[in-house]
Write a protein that holds these residues in place. Sequence first.
Motif, PDB file in Angstrom:
ATOM      1  N   LEU B  41       0.836  -1.203   0.000  1.00 51.70           N
ATOM      2  CA  LEU B  41       0.000   0.000   0.000  1.00 51.70           C
ATOM      3  C   LEU B  41       0.875   1.259   0.000  1.00 51.70           C
ATOM      4  CD1 LEU B  41      -2.829   1.301   0.342  1.00 51.70           C
ATOM      5  CD2 LEU B  41      -2.454   1.194   2.799  1.00 51.70           C
ATOM      6  N   LEU B  42       1.951   1.208   0.824  1.00 54.89           N
ATOM      7  CA  LEU B  42       2.838   2.379   0.906  1.00 54.89           C
ATOM      8  C   LEU B  42       3.524   2.631  -0.424  1.00 54.89           C
ATOM      9  CD1 LEU B  42       4.449   2.059   4.429  1.00 54.89           C
ATOM     10  CD2 LEU B  42       2.856   3.775   3.620  1.00 54.89           C
ATOM     11  N   ILE B  43       3.975   1.551  -1.074  1.00 52.43           N
ATOM     12  CA  ILE B  43       4.645   1.725  -2.361  1.00 52.43           C
ATOM     13  C   ILE B  43       3.674   2.316  -3.382  1.00 52.43           C
ATOM     14  CG2 ILE B  43       5.679   0.481  -4.296  1.00 52.43           C
ATOM     15  CD1 ILE B  43       7.061  -1.290  -2.326  1.00 52.43           C
ATOM     16  N   LEU B  45       1.017   4.178  -2.708  1.00 55.76           N
ATOM     17  CA  LEU B  45       0.771   5.579  -2.342  1.00 55.76           C
ATOM     18  C   LEU B  45       1.927   6.468  -2.787  1.00 55.76           C
ATOM     19  CD1 LEU B  45      -0.775   5.245   1.234  1.00 55.76           C
ATOM     20  CD2 LEU B  45      -1.858   6.259  -0.762  1.00 55.76           C
ATOM     21  N   ALA B  46       3.160   5.989  -2.511  1.00 59.70           N
ATOM     22  CA  ALA B  46       4.331   6.782  -2.875  1.00 59.70           C
ATOM     23  C   ALA B  46       4.428   6.957  -4.386  1.00 59.70           C
ATOM     24  CB  ALA B  46       5.600   6.139  -2.325  1.00 59.70           C
ATOM     25  N   SER B  47       4.022   5.915  -5.138  1.00 60.41           N
ATOM     26  CA  SER B  47       4.186   5.983  -6.591  1.00 60.41           C
ATOM     27  C   SER B  47       3.075   6.772  -7.257  1.00 60.41           C
ATOM     28  CB  SER B  47       4.201   4.570  -7.183  1.00 60.41           C
ATOM     29  OG  SER B  47       5.127   3.767  -6.518  1.00 60.41           O
ATOM     30  N   VAL B  49       0.260   8.525  -5.630  1.00 60.53           N
ATOM     31  CA  VAL B  49      -0.232   9.751  -5.002  1.00 60.53           C
ATOM     32  C   VAL B  49       0.932  10.704  -4.758  1.00 60.53           C
ATOM     33  CG1 VAL B  49      -1.545  10.712  -3.080  1.00 60.53           C
ATOM     34  CG2 VAL B  49      -2.064   8.426  -3.914  1.00 60.53           C
ATOM     35  N   GLY B  50       2.030  10.157  -4.272  1.00 59.96           N
ATOM     36  CA  GLY B  50       3.217  10.974  -4.068  1.00 59.96           C
ATOM     37  C   GLY B  50       3.082  11.913  -2.887  1.00 59.96           C
ATOM     38  N   VAL B  51       4.063  12.798  -2.753  1.00 57.58           N
ATOM     39  CA  VAL B  51       4.042  13.782  -1.686  1.00 57.58           C
ATOM     40  C   VAL B  51       3.723  15.129  -2.327  1.00 57.58           C
ATOM     41  CG1 VAL B  51       5.327  14.795   0.218  1.00 57.58           C
ATOM     42  CG2 VAL B  51       5.855  12.479  -0.537  1.00 57.58           C
ATOM     43  N   PRO B  52       2.645  15.787  -1.929  1.00 57.30           N
ATOM     44  CA  PRO B  52       2.287  17.051  -2.577  1.00 57.30           C
ATOM     45  C   PRO B  52       3.376  18.112  -2.399  1.00 57.30           C
ATOM     46  CG  PRO B  52       0.944  16.667  -0.618  1.00 57.30           C
ATOM     47  CD  PRO B  52       1.702  15.415  -0.870  1.00 57.30           C
ATOM     48  N   PHE B  53       3.608  18.876  -3.458  1.00 54.57           N
ATOM     49  CA  PHE B  53       4.595  19.945  -3.364  1.00 54.57           C
ATOM     50  C   PHE B  53       4.034  21.116  -2.591  1.00 54.57           C
ATOM     51  CE2 PHE B  53       6.759  17.848  -6.876  1.00 54.57           C
ATOM     52  CZ  PHE B  53       8.062  17.983  -6.446  1.00 54.57           C
ATOM     53  N   GLU B  54       4.863  21.713  -1.786  1.00 50.33           N
ATOM     54  CA  GLU B  54       4.475  22.874  -0.992  1.00 50.33           C
ATOM     55  C   GLU B  54       5.527  23.946  -1.198  1.00 50.33           C
ATOM     56  OE1 GLU B  54       2.256  23.927   1.517  1.00 50.33           O
ATOM     57  OE2 GLU B  54       0.946  22.407   0.656  1.00 50.33           O
TER      58      GLU B  54
END
Lengths: 219, 456
Positions: B41-43, B45-47, B49-54
């Motif tokens: 699930l984490l892989i 999500l990381a692939s 959805v990613g981490v939103p840029f701020e």
Amino acid sequence: MWKNLYTWLDERFGLDDMYKNLLDRPEPKTSWWNTLGSASLFLFVLQGLTGIFLTVYYTPSPDHAYDSIQYIMEGVAFGWLIRGIHHWGATLMVLVVFIHMLRVFYTASFKYPRELTWLIGIGLFLATLGMGFTGYLLPWNQKSFWATTVGTQIAGTVPLIGDFILKALRGGPDLSALTLQRFFSAHIWMIPAVLAALIGIHLFLIIKHGESHWPKKED
Amino acid sequence: MNDETKKQINKRYEQELDKGERFWPDSIFRDVVVSLGIFLLLILLASFVGVPFEPKADPSDTSYIPRPEWYFLFLFKFLALYGQLPLIGKIEWLATVLIPTIAIGALTLIPFIEKSPNRYYSKRVLPISFMSVMVVGIVLLTIMSEVPTVTEDGSKLLGTLQTVVGIFIPLLAYILLFVFKKNNRLMIWTASLAAVFMILVSGTVMALAPEKAVEEVEVPATLVDQITAGQDLYAVNCTECHGDDGSVAVIEGVEGLEGEKITPINSRDVLYTITDSAMAEVIAYGRPNAGMPPFGKTYGGELTRSEIDYINIFIRYMWDDRFEAPEIKPLFPPLAEGEVPSYDVHIQPIVKRYCISCHRAGKDNNDFLMTSYDEILTTGDNVEHNVVAGDENSYLLQVIQQHAIMNPDNPGEEMIGVMPPTKALKPDIVDAFTRWIMNGMPQTAEDAAALSGAQP
């Protein structure tokens, strides 16, 4: 040859005893809900591993924190994957630990003889939240900066010692390089050390008392 | 708890163990399955959805609406609702310190508060009801955390409803639970009804909640995007004095700074000796004694930290010969034969880079503003001549082709000088402007495409 090697190691490590005491334990019939504790442990280890990797490139200073994370995301091979796992792992860990706690509460597994396991568990839960709180500031972006500003402000409303707590958390009246440095230190040294120690005791207690059984009518 | 009960409990456990399984391989199998599932699930999500840029942290940007991490949102919401209560709402530490401390304290001490050895659900209705109302409250407060307590029209309805969900119903339920302590059926009814009402009211809140404007903050993520962002910012903020290539040594045509001698900022003297962070400080604070105003928000300018960084990146990669510039996208897609350019795709980036440095509010520009499509068509002292569909004598086309506009009343006097004042635009840009105006200034790409099709 392998047998000889095994015997040699067994004589020194006591592998057979370990197998008997740690793995070949009797357990009551358990359900899928009982996996959340080990899932929390798995997430802790995973967060540890990805976190260690991130410290290779991360720089805890306001000038470089943001850029170093940008570099992890763009420049480092699979950096995006490692950071992505760490980012989502944090969210998932809070969730899993919380649901684990609810499970223990609803099945009343905290009762004799497992009261101490529950106390340690509360410590683990709070430490996990602490990890989330300190880790959130590290990317040094708008979201994290202002979230920490509010978070520390709330801590500052404690009567009498509030101002002291606020300054101790921030390393001064405002969020600064010092805040980032001490949050980093708390995030990678202090809280993980506490977590690891508490996990050790938690696990020892679980092995000692065994997993609690699902409550039935006669309990 | 006496020894007799303890013995009984231990005996019960032995019974369960006899009917049970082995840790290895029975229990651990499930553990491994769940852990692997989480890892997968984490892989994912990381692939995906990613981490939103701020954007980068900007201590001077006080307009930013601060919010904590999602798992503290319920507490944040609770504090906001509590603050609305009359009288006690003013005593902040009651909600920030006392209530959380009591909650965590109670949670910690549960084994010593709930002392009965009973474990079966029907023998624990009170604690289970208590916790369930709490959990439902936490979940609902988290869901409602985005909804404001006071809406824009000044109505406090939403805030009141939220307070009902987050404070009044749980409080009432807790009182009733203690009143009905002896009666399981009533306790279950109380908890269930409380949960149902809380869900219904928060459903109403979510239905009434004003639609949240999706504000997309575009953060340039790749180096190329950052350089382009920096170039646009440079064009708006710096070109007037430093020139579009940073080579200006004597400022010309800027009110108040005419003839001021400056160091060309594209020189090695500057690029090799001033570090990025020093440069960022210069841009933020300015050089008041040399006439350079502050640009950073901290000092009253309008650039954020990230924006200053982008300018720095642009300067480094374009002028510093120690840096190798990546391939930069063209300012606008090149025009094919007979193609009509649109404002959105072609003209806007050009205007942003070459014109709005002066043609925006507060500059000396005959009131001709160019920051939006409408402004270009409807502002300016010479609005009826500036941009005229199909007219090649439009003032805008004239001046960018190096023909100054003379004052009709006094033919010796220049009314509008050539544009841009210091350096002529490249032919492809002049061509884009000409095609755009000659074809009636289409705004969107679709409009332009329709016009292109109409061409023979």
